[in-house]
Motif scaffolding. Structure first.
Motif, PDB file in Angstrom:
ATOM      1  N   LYS A 213       0.793  -1.234   0.047  1.00 44.46           N
ATOM      2  CA  LYS A 213      -0.120   0.104  -0.048  1.00 44.46           C
ATOM      3  C   LYS A 213       0.867   1.291  -0.069  1.00 44.46           C
TER       4      LYS A 213
ATOM      5  N   ALA B 227      -6.541  -4.151  -4.950  1.00 46.70           N
ATOM      6  CA  ALA B 227      -7.121  -3.996  -3.656  1.00 46.70           C
ATOM      7  C   ALA B 227      -8.156  -5.114  -3.130  1.00 46.70           C
TER       8      ALA B 227
ATOM      9  N   ALA C 176      -5.640  -7.722  -2.118  1.00 46.25           N
ATOM     10  CA  ALA C 176      -4.690  -7.364  -0.855  1.00 46.25           C
ATOM     11  C   ALA C 176      -5.635  -7.542   0.362  1.00 46.25           C
TER      12      ALA C 176
ATOM     13  N   SER D 166      -4.851  -2.773   1.929  1.00 47.47           N
ATOM     14  CA  SER D 166      -4.747  -2.359   0.370  1.00 47.47           C
ATOM     15  C   SER D 166      -4.691  -1.018   0.398  1.00 47.47           C
TER      16      SER D 166
END
Length: 885
Positions: free
Chosen positions: A651, A709, A712, A716
């Protein structure tokens, strides 16, 4: 009286008897005379065989080998094939020898793979079969053997009428002229192009002819003169129609050995070219897809000495012949680049494994276009490139032939590369003339890279990301490692090194540690392995040992889609933002000195070339960082190892990358150096062109962030954060009450274009001001040009045409299809583009952003500078339309 009558009767009988006897004797004598006269006048003639009739009284040349005889008879080519040769596997290939247009027919290049075939005799016809070598099965299993017989026939692709049997009936003769006069498109010497460039060639048989024939121990060749009409289309646009093309081609028929090379099963964690296979199922499992590594047949002459650890020569070395059309200075560099691979082979026990010989001038048997000879060819062309294709035995993956084609204008490419990437530190390249030693080093690198392909190695675009960026400024580090662990990367030259970093190595290494590692895996003999499975386990263990070490990581090239910011062309180091900062400093330094360094350039042509490359180089630095936003690291992994197959970019790096790119979009005006650009012809300022290209790319990034995202999870770089950063970066001028720049206007217009389409999906009003796609990680036309992703080499010339086609027909027709078509069948395959509609929530965020923009503009318009007000009013009007207000 009575006695007299009796005597008269006796005399009459005697006379009649005598007359009869004389008549019979005379008749016999006459008959004998007549017979004798006939034999003298007309001897009996032997019946002429069909075989003899084929050649009698005709122009006839013969070229005879052990497995096949060629007859050239009145301009036709007859093959005399022994019955014992029937069923033997062969390759048939065509190579261009001379050409009137090297775009569609390049000397020394086999643009189509050889036909893998064998011949059979059925009644009065010789049938030519195409072999299905992809299927593998247990031949001792009678049930599976029957399955193969019924389901995997080798199709008949040609049929030839038997003209005659040889005098001893051990061979048949048939006419195969059509094969050598362009009659079989599968093995044509003329390129068919690849989408979006489509080439169609129709041969004119009346103007085509066969010329010479040759025969050797295990191959024969035919040279032909061929005339074509050629047409080319780039998407819907015709480039040319019915353009005349004349070439001379060499056709080779090569007999494959009955004792094949021992194959080596590939491992996807190492980048090698492949021969694809499919194992038929047994009663316990299903189909199994696997692949063999393509490699030369390299075996020690003395196996016992090899086992003792002594350096030994191979039974058959890898020999390349060097074209005598190269300038002498080029030949020196090319030899150096080819032979440096011997260092890798020496480390696994071979000496003189790779050899370079001159084109023989007094050997009538030598033919650089014959399938038996691997050659390095000079190609006079404006193409600034080189290539290293190879051709293999489809059964085992044995490389039988390879070529290195070096285009003449590669010299221009190397000159510009050195200037733009190293002139901040190397004063010797700051001119129109590149020093000979610098040129030779660069050409040796290019040649060595292409030779790597010829040895079986694919691109390893992830290699250079193994080095910390600051290590590239270290004298000791770079002198040991160069710029990358693999010359099979596109690492190029050291653009990170700063003007004060004296002594830093500016070039890639002769060979990287990964290159030596790949050669070890590919070519080390394992004589003590009892089976293929045991050998596989040993080879697998070598790669297992290196798991987690970035120096040995293979990052396959990304073409059809681009996910992993570590596996890119033209990049250096493990941090694209830091490398970009160093690189941009150097570009600004070089640009500021361009007029000073380049003299004797009255029309500014060379300065224009350098400047254009500076712009492209800068675009790459930005795009290298863009790939981090929504990026996903991809790893080739094995079950049981710690590495993850895929992992979103952290991130923090994604967020930092977003801010870095937005900063660059506000700081591009340095490209428009007045002192330099005033020397050029009238053109658009390149900062504006580049800003528009980057702004367009930014509008599509939400697709990448959506997927990244989603993968993740909680930690994220979320769509909410992305759109918040995108909003702040795009409307920074209004938020902070500063004057608008061209970058601001471009970003805002591009944003509204994509916004209108997204919000229209939930009931808003669509504006025809932009274009987008729901495909994640798809390269744009600009990216294809910047990174050289176009295998056809023609996209940069027709980029504007393709961009227009994109707008008219959409990315699915333009870039996506092009990339999938171009890259079909390479290596381990490509990561497909991912469609994110199922998880796409962008409409929600764009709607929220539209409300925020409307509120911001309504608040700011009354107080903005008068020259900015009209733009903001137009943007407010557009936003209201989008919101259907």
């Amino acid at each position: 009286m009575k006695n007299n009558i009796l005597l008269y009767i006796v005399l009459c009988v005697f006379c009649l008897s005598s007359i009869s006897m004389y008549a019979a004797t005379d008749k016999k004598k006459k008959k004998n005379v007549k017979t004798e006269q006939t034999e003298e006048q007309k001897q009996p003639v032997k019946k002429i065989s069909k075989y003899a009739k084929l050649f009698k009284g005709k122009s006839h040349e013969i070229a005879k080998s052990a497995f096949l005889t060629l007859h050239k008879v009145d301009g036709k080519i007859y093959l005399e094939m022994p019955l014992a040769t029937m069923g033997r596997e062969m390759l048939i290939a065509a190579t261009t020898t001379e050409t009137s247009d090297n775009l569609v027919a390049t000397n020394g290049y086999k643009c189509n793979d050889p036909i893998h075939t064998y011949f059979t005799l059925k009644d009065s016809t010789v049938q030519m079969h195409q072999i299905n070598a992809q299927i593998n099965y247990n031949s001792t299993d009678k049930r599976i053997a029957r399955v193969v017989e019924q389901n995997y026939l080798n199709p008949v692709i040609e049929g030839f009428k038997v003209l005659a049997y040889s005098e001893d009936s051990t061979a048949v003769v048939f006419d195969m002229t059509s094969m050598f006069t362009g009659g079989n498109a599968k093995v044509s010497p003329v390129s068919r192009g690849s989408f979006p460039l489509i080439i169609k060639a129709s041969v004119n048989k009346s103007l085509s002819s066969v010329e010479t024939i040759k025969a050797f121990e295990d191959n024969v060749s035919v040279k032909s003169s061929l005339s074509y009409k050629v047409s080319a289309k780039y998407l819907k646009n015709s480039l040319f129609e019915d353009k005349p093309l004349t070439i001379k081609a060499t056709w080779s028929i090569l007999l494959l050995p009955e004792e094949r090379m021992h194959p080596r099963v590939s491992d996807s964690r190492l980048g090698v070219f492949l021969t694809m296979k499919q194992q038929l199922p047994t009663d316990k499992d299903g189909f199994k897809n696997y692949s063999l590594a393509n490699r030369w047949r390299l075996e020690p002459k003395d196996m016992e000495a090899y086992k003792r650890g002594e350096l030994v020569e191979p039974v058959k070395p890898i020999v390349f012949y060097l074209d005598n059309l190269f300038p002498e200075t080029w030949q020196v560099a090319i030899r150096k680049g080819i032979l440096r691979w011997n260092k890798a082979y020496e480390k696994i026990g071979f000496k003189n494994a790779v050899q370079v010989l001159d084109f023989p001038t007094n050997d009538p048997n030598f033919d650089p276009d014959n399938l038996k000879y691997s050659c390095i060819r000079y190609v006079p062309s404006m193409t600034q490139n080189a290539m290293g294709p190879s051709w293999v035995d489809p059964v085992t993956g044995e490389i039988l032939n390879a070529s290195i084609l070096i285009y003449s204008d590669v010299a221009k490419m190397l000159q510009i590369w050195n200037f733009v990437q190293t002139s901040q530190l190397d004063a010797s390249v700051r001119s129109k003339e590149m020093p000979i030693d610098v040129f030779q080093d660069a050409l040796a690198y290019v040649t060595a890279h292409e030779m790597g392909h010829c040895l079986g190695l694919m691109h390893n675009m992830g290699a250079s990301s193994a080095f910390p960026v600051d290590s590239l400024r270290s004298v000791t580090f770079t002198q040991k490692y160069g710029t990358t662990p693999s010359i099979m990367d596109y690492a190029r030259f050291n653009y990170v090194a700063q003007p004060q970093d004296k002594g830093v190595k500016l070039t890639p290494p002769e060979l990287g540690v990964y290159d030596e590692y790949a050669i070890k895996w590919l070519y080390t003999p394992i004589p003590d392995a009892a089976s293929l499975e045991e050998e596989n386990r040993i080879l697998e263990s070598w790669i297992d040992e290196k798991v987690g070490d970035p120096l040995y990581r293979y990052g396959k090239q990304q073409v059809a889609s681009r996910y992993d910011p570590r596996a890119l062309e033209e990049d250096l180091g493990d941090n694209p933002m830091k490398a970009g900062d160093y690189g941009i400093k150097n570009l600004k330094y070089i640009l500021s000195h361009l007029n000073e360094w380049i003299q004797n350039d009255p029309d500014a042509e060379f300065r224009q070339q350098v400047y254009d490359q500076i712009v492209t180089q800068y675009a790459r630095y930005i795009q290298n960082v863009v790939y981090c936003i929504g990026g996903i690291y991809l790893n080739e992994t094995k079950e049981g190892t710690l590495e993850k197959r895929f992992q979103p970019v952290p991130k923090e790096r994604q967020k930092a990358a977003m801010q870095w790119v937005m900063k660059q979009l506000r700081d591009m005006d340095w490209l428009d150096n007045e002192k330099v650009c005033s020397k050029f012809k009238l053109q658009m300022k390149q900062s504006a062109v580049l800003k528009q290209a980057i702004a367009s790319i930014m509008t599509k990034l939400y697709n990448n962030v959506t997927l990244s995202a989603y993968l993740a999870g909680k930690n994220s770089y979320s769509l909410h954060e992305f759109f918040d950063d995108y909003f702040k970066g795009t409307w920074d001028a209004a938020i902070n009450s500063r004057r608008l720049t061209m970058s601001d206007k471009l970003l805002q217009k591009e944003m509204l274009g994509i916004m209108s389409k997204s919000i229209a999906f939930i009931g808003g009003q669509k504006l025809e001001t932009g274009f987008t796609s729901s495909l994640a990680y798809l390269p744009s036309i600009d990216e294809i040009c910047w990174y050289g992703l176009d295998e056809t080499g023609i996209v940069p010339q027709y980029a504007d045409v393709l961009k227009q086609q994109e707008k008219e027909s959409g990315l699915n027709y333009g870039v996506e299809v092009m990339m999938e078509e171009v890259c079909l069948g390479y290596g381990y395959g490509w990561q497909n583009t991912i469609r994110t509609q199922v998880i796409d929530e962008s409409s929600t965020y764009y709607y929220d952003m539209a409300r925020k923009i409307k509120s911001l503009l309504e608040k700011k318009i009354p107080s903005v500078h008068a020259t900015d007000r009209q733009h903001y009013q137009a943007m407010l009007f557009a936003v209201k339309q989008i919101l259907a207000e």
